[in-house]
Write a protein that holds these residues in place. Structure first.
Motif, PDB file in Angstrom:
ATOM      1  N   GLU A 249      39.854  29.891  46.590  1.00  8.69           N
ATOM      2  CA  GLU A 249      38.943  29.104  46.101  1.00  8.69           C
ATOM      3  C   GLU A 249      37.922  29.562  45.344  1.00  8.69           C
ATOM      4  O   GLU A 249      36.675  29.001  44.949  1.00  8.69           O
ATOM      5  CB  GLU A 249      37.977  28.617  47.555  1.00  8.69           C
ATOM      6  CG  GLU A 249      39.043  27.951  48.570  1.00  8.69           C
ATOM      7  CD  GLU A 249      38.505  27.647  49.803  1.00  8.69           C
ATOM      8  OE1 GLU A 249      37.449  28.320  50.108  1.00  8.69           O
ATOM      9  OE2 GLU A 249      39.102  26.780  50.752  1.00  8.69           O
ATOM     10  N   GLY A 250      38.027  30.778  44.788  1.00  4.94           N
ATOM     11  CA  GLY A 250      37.019  31.575  43.757  1.00  4.94           C
ATOM     12  C   GLY A 250      36.392  32.079  44.335  1.00  4.94           C
ATOM     13  O   GLY A 250      35.111  32.732  43.503  1.00  4.94           O
ATOM     14  N   ASP A 251      36.265  32.408  45.557  1.00  2.00           N
ATOM     15  CA  ASP A 251      35.158  33.527  46.148  1.00  2.00           C
ATOM     16  C   ASP A 251      35.784  34.874  46.494  1.00  2.00           C
ATOM     17  O   ASP A 251      36.844  35.057  47.259  1.00  2.00           O
ATOM     18  CB  ASP A 251      34.734  32.819  47.687  1.00  2.00           C
ATOM     19  CG  ASP A 251      33.628  33.581  48.141  1.00  2.00           C
ATOM     20  OD1 ASP A 251      33.267  34.666  47.766  1.00  2.00           O
ATOM     21  OD2 ASP A 251      33.265  33.119  49.373  1.00  2.00           O
ATOM     22  N   GLY A 252      35.165  35.827  45.658  1.00  2.00           N
ATOM     23  CA  GLY A 252      35.931  37.214  45.910  1.00  2.00           C
ATOM     24  C   GLY A 252      35.025  37.996  46.781  1.00  2.00           C
ATOM     25  O   GLY A 252      35.386  38.899  47.066  1.00  2.00           O
ATOM     26  N   MET A 253      33.817  37.525  47.259  1.00  2.00           N
ATOM     27  CA  MET A 253      32.956  38.399  48.371  1.00  2.00           C
ATOM     28  C   MET A 253      33.898  38.767  49.299  1.00  2.00           C
ATOM     29  O   MET A 253      33.987  39.996  49.671  1.00  2.00           O
ATOM     30  CB  MET A 253      31.660  37.741  48.605  1.00  2.00           C
ATOM     31  CG  MET A 253      30.930  38.539  49.402  1.00  2.00           C
ATOM     32  SD  MET A 253      30.397  40.268  48.478  1.00  2.00           S
ATOM     33  CE  MET A 253      29.500  39.780  47.268  1.00  2.00           C
ATOM     34  N   PRO A 254      34.511  38.032  50.268  1.00  4.19           N
ATOM     35  CA  PRO A 254      35.100  38.402  51.300  1.00  4.19           C
ATOM     36  C   PRO A 254      36.052  39.421  51.127  1.00  4.19           C
ATOM     37  O   PRO A 254      36.569  40.401  51.818  1.00  4.19           O
ATOM     38  CB  PRO A 254      35.959  37.158  51.755  1.00  4.19           C
ATOM     39  CG  PRO A 254      35.124  35.987  51.361  1.00  4.19           C
ATOM     40  CD  PRO A 254      34.560  36.552  49.999  1.00  4.19           C
TER      41      PRO A 254
ATOM     42  N   TYR B  27      36.059  41.784  48.575  1.00  2.00           N
ATOM     43  CA  TYR B  27      35.039  42.766  48.357  1.00  2.00           C
ATOM     44  C   TYR B  27      34.919  43.576  49.723  1.00  2.00           C
ATOM     45  O   TYR B  27      35.119  44.860  49.963  1.00  2.00           O
ATOM     46  CB  TYR B  27      34.020  42.620  47.572  1.00  2.00           C
ATOM     47  CG  TYR B  27      33.246  43.868  47.604  1.00  2.00           C
ATOM     48  CD1 TYR B  27      33.157  44.882  46.496  1.00  2.00           C
ATOM     49  CD2 TYR B  27      31.908  44.158  48.615  1.00  2.00           C
ATOM     50  CE1 TYR B  27      32.463  46.044  46.693  1.00  2.00           C
ATOM     51  CE2 TYR B  27      30.991  44.773  48.269  1.00  2.00           C
ATOM     52  CZ  TYR B  27      31.403  46.054  47.442  1.00  2.00           C
ATOM     53  OH  TYR B  27      30.455  47.090  47.294  1.00  2.00           O
ATOM     54  N   VAL B  28      34.285  42.771  50.688  1.00  2.00           N
ATOM     55  CA  VAL B  28      34.026  43.246  52.137  1.00  2.00           C
ATOM     56  C   VAL B  28      35.111  43.858  52.708  1.00  2.00           C
ATOM     57  O   VAL B  28      35.179  44.944  53.420  1.00  2.00           O
ATOM     58  CB  VAL B  28      33.343  42.126  52.974  1.00  2.00           C
ATOM     59  CG1 VAL B  28      32.877  42.772  54.288  1.00  2.00           C
ATOM     60  CG2 VAL B  28      32.033  41.829  52.405  1.00  2.00           C
ATOM     61  N   PHE B  29      36.308  43.059  52.831  1.00  2.00           N
ATOM     62  CA  PHE B  29      37.485  43.409  53.408  1.00  2.00           C
ATOM     63  C   PHE B  29      38.098  44.947  52.868  1.00  2.00           C
ATOM     64  O   PHE B  29      38.432  45.742  53.699  1.00  2.00           O
ATOM     65  CB  PHE B  29      38.568  42.377  53.346  1.00  2.00           C
ATOM     66  CG  PHE B  29      40.007  42.829  53.940  1.00  2.00           C
ATOM     67  CD1 PHE B  29      39.973  42.537  55.162  1.00  2.00           C
ATOM     68  CD2 PHE B  29      41.208  42.965  53.226  1.00  2.00           C
ATOM     69  CE1 PHE B  29      41.117  42.991  56.253  1.00  2.00           C
ATOM     70  CE2 PHE B  29      42.170  43.525  53.914  1.00  2.00           C
ATOM     71  CZ  PHE B  29      42.300  43.350  55.370  1.00  2.00           C
ATOM     72  N   VAL B  30      38.014  44.924  51.405  1.00  2.00           N
ATOM     73  CA  VAL B  30      38.673  46.467  50.971  1.00  2.00           C
ATOM     74  C   VAL B  30      37.621  47.382  51.137  1.00  2.00           C
ATOM     75  O   VAL B  30      38.173  48.539  51.320  1.00  2.00           O
ATOM     76  CB  VAL B  30      39.045  45.964  49.469  1.00  2.00           C
ATOM     77  CG1 VAL B  30      39.122  47.277  48.811  1.00  2.00           C
ATOM     78  CG2 VAL B  30      40.028  45.095  49.256  1.00  2.00           C
TER      79      VAL B  30
ATOM     80  N   PHE C 294      44.294  36.961  55.843  1.00  2.00           N
ATOM     81  CA  PHE C 294      44.495  35.601  55.185  1.00  2.00           C
ATOM     82  C   PHE C 294      43.378  34.689  55.087  1.00  2.00           C
ATOM     83  O   PHE C 294      43.326  33.881  54.040  1.00  2.00           O
ATOM     84  CB  PHE C 294      45.482  34.626  56.242  1.00  2.00           C
ATOM     85  CG  PHE C 294      47.021  35.157  56.353  1.00  2.00           C
ATOM     86  CD1 PHE C 294      47.666  35.111  55.099  1.00  2.00           C
ATOM     87  CD2 PHE C 294      47.352  35.812  57.530  1.00  2.00           C
ATOM     88  CE1 PHE C 294      48.997  35.443  55.072  1.00  2.00           C
ATOM     89  CE2 PHE C 294      48.739  36.361  57.404  1.00  2.00           C
ATOM     90  CZ  PHE C 294      49.486  36.109  56.467  1.00  2.00           C
ATOM     91  N   GLU C 295      42.171  34.817  55.547  1.00  2.00           N
ATOM     92  CA  GLU C 295      41.135  34.295  55.370  1.00  2.00           C
ATOM     93  C   GLU C 295      40.378  34.743  53.974  1.00  2.00           C
ATOM     94  O   GLU C 295      39.927  33.929  53.219  1.00  2.00           O
ATOM     95  CB  GLU C 295      40.055  34.396  56.497  1.00  2.00           C
ATOM     96  CG  GLU C 295      40.229  33.653  57.770  1.00  2.00           C
ATOM     97  CD  GLU C 295      39.349  34.060  58.885  1.00  2.00           C
ATOM     98  OE1 GLU C 295      38.494  34.976  58.790  1.00  2.00           O
ATOM     99  OE2 GLU C 295      39.431  33.301  59.885  1.00  2.00           O
ATOM    100  N   VAL C 296      40.790  36.041  53.783  1.00  2.00           N
ATOM    101  CA  VAL C 296      40.263  36.578  52.258  1.00  2.00           C
ATOM    102  C   VAL C 296      41.196  35.964  51.137  1.00  2.00           C
ATOM    103  O   VAL C 296      40.662  35.759  50.182  1.00  2.00           O
ATOM    104  CB  VAL C 296      40.425  38.231  52.353  1.00  2.00           C
ATOM    105  CG1 VAL C 296      40.520  38.665  51.100  1.00  2.00           C
ATOM    106  CG2 VAL C 296      39.495  38.631  53.565  1.00  2.00           C
TER     107      VAL C 296
END
Length: 236
Positions: A24-29, A31-34, A16-18
């Motif tokens: 909010e337009g931040d895709g880095m979390p 990417y790291v999660f996947v 849910f944080e991802v």
């Protein structure tokens, strides 16, 4: 999301944080999660090729040889998908299992056609059923087919009882294997985990005894090391 449901008390808070970061337009979390769900792309090139093990190959080999006269035309697959979709919102994912059998010609030398009925076992069977298991929520049904079996229900989400920490379940399993004692029929166990907090009270779980503390520590270590998830071809 489907993969996260296997171990929601370890993964859903991050999931849910991802989603929040994506909004909010931040895709880095994301990417790291996947990336953590995918097999490593590193190449360890040795003198001899390493055999590929694990994954969905073993599952497909068993399912496709056990299946009886499966048809794989578009109409049949569409009907199969629609039937699964009535049972689960992830019908599209589960229907991929049958698709892995396309063009499979291997047949077993011995075929079992059921039914699942066991009149007597050498010792009564203990079954554990999570209230919200996304994969195998059928302990009550299986118990009816195995005479003398008892179902313990764990009030938790996730696949298998180790997806959550429950002293109640842990003690019942210990009594079953160490002393041959079955829990009472209809036993329901709570858990010590929370999907968004450290525990139900928002802090570290406080055991009522030193023995319970040791049991809970051991159980949580087992739960952390328990890695059961969908085969790679069912991850997304």
């Amino acid at each position: 999301m489907f993969s996260s449901l296997y171990s929601p008390y370890r993964t859903m808070k991050v999931f849910f944080e991802v989603l929040k970061a994506l909004e909010e337009g931040d895709g880095m979390p994301f990417y790291v999660f996947v990336a953590g769900l995918l097999p490593s792309l590193s190449c360890d090139c040795g003198s001899k090729p390493r055999p590929r093990t694990g994954g969905g190959e073993g599952q497909s080999a068993i399912i496709c040889s056990d299946a009886h006269s499966l048809e794989f035309d578009h109409k049949t697959m569409q009907k199969h998908f629609e039937q699964l979709s009535k049972v689960s919102i992830f019908g599209d994912i589960w229907s991929e299992i049958r698709m892995s059998c396309i063009n499979s010609k291997v047949r077993p030398k011995w075929e079992w056609h059921g039914p699942v009925v066991v009149n007597q076992t050498s010792f009564p069977v203990l079954m554990i059923d999570n209230t919200e298991d996304p994969v195998t929520p059928d302990a009550q049904k299986m118990s009816k087919a195995i005479n003398g079996s008892v179902v313990l229900t764990q009030k938790s989400a996730g696949h298998c009882s180790l997806a959550a920490s429950s002293l109640c379940t842990f003690k019942a399993i210990r009594s079953y294997f160490n002393e041959g004692i079955l829990p009472k029929e209809g036993t329901v166990c709570d858990i010590e985990d929370h999907m968004f907090l450290l525990d139900k009270m928002g802090g570290s779980y406080t055991a009522t005894s030193e023995e319970d503390k040791q049991l809970l520590d051991a159980l949580q270590e087992l739960s952390k090391g328990f890695r059961v998830g969908p085969p790679p071809h069912l991850t997304f």
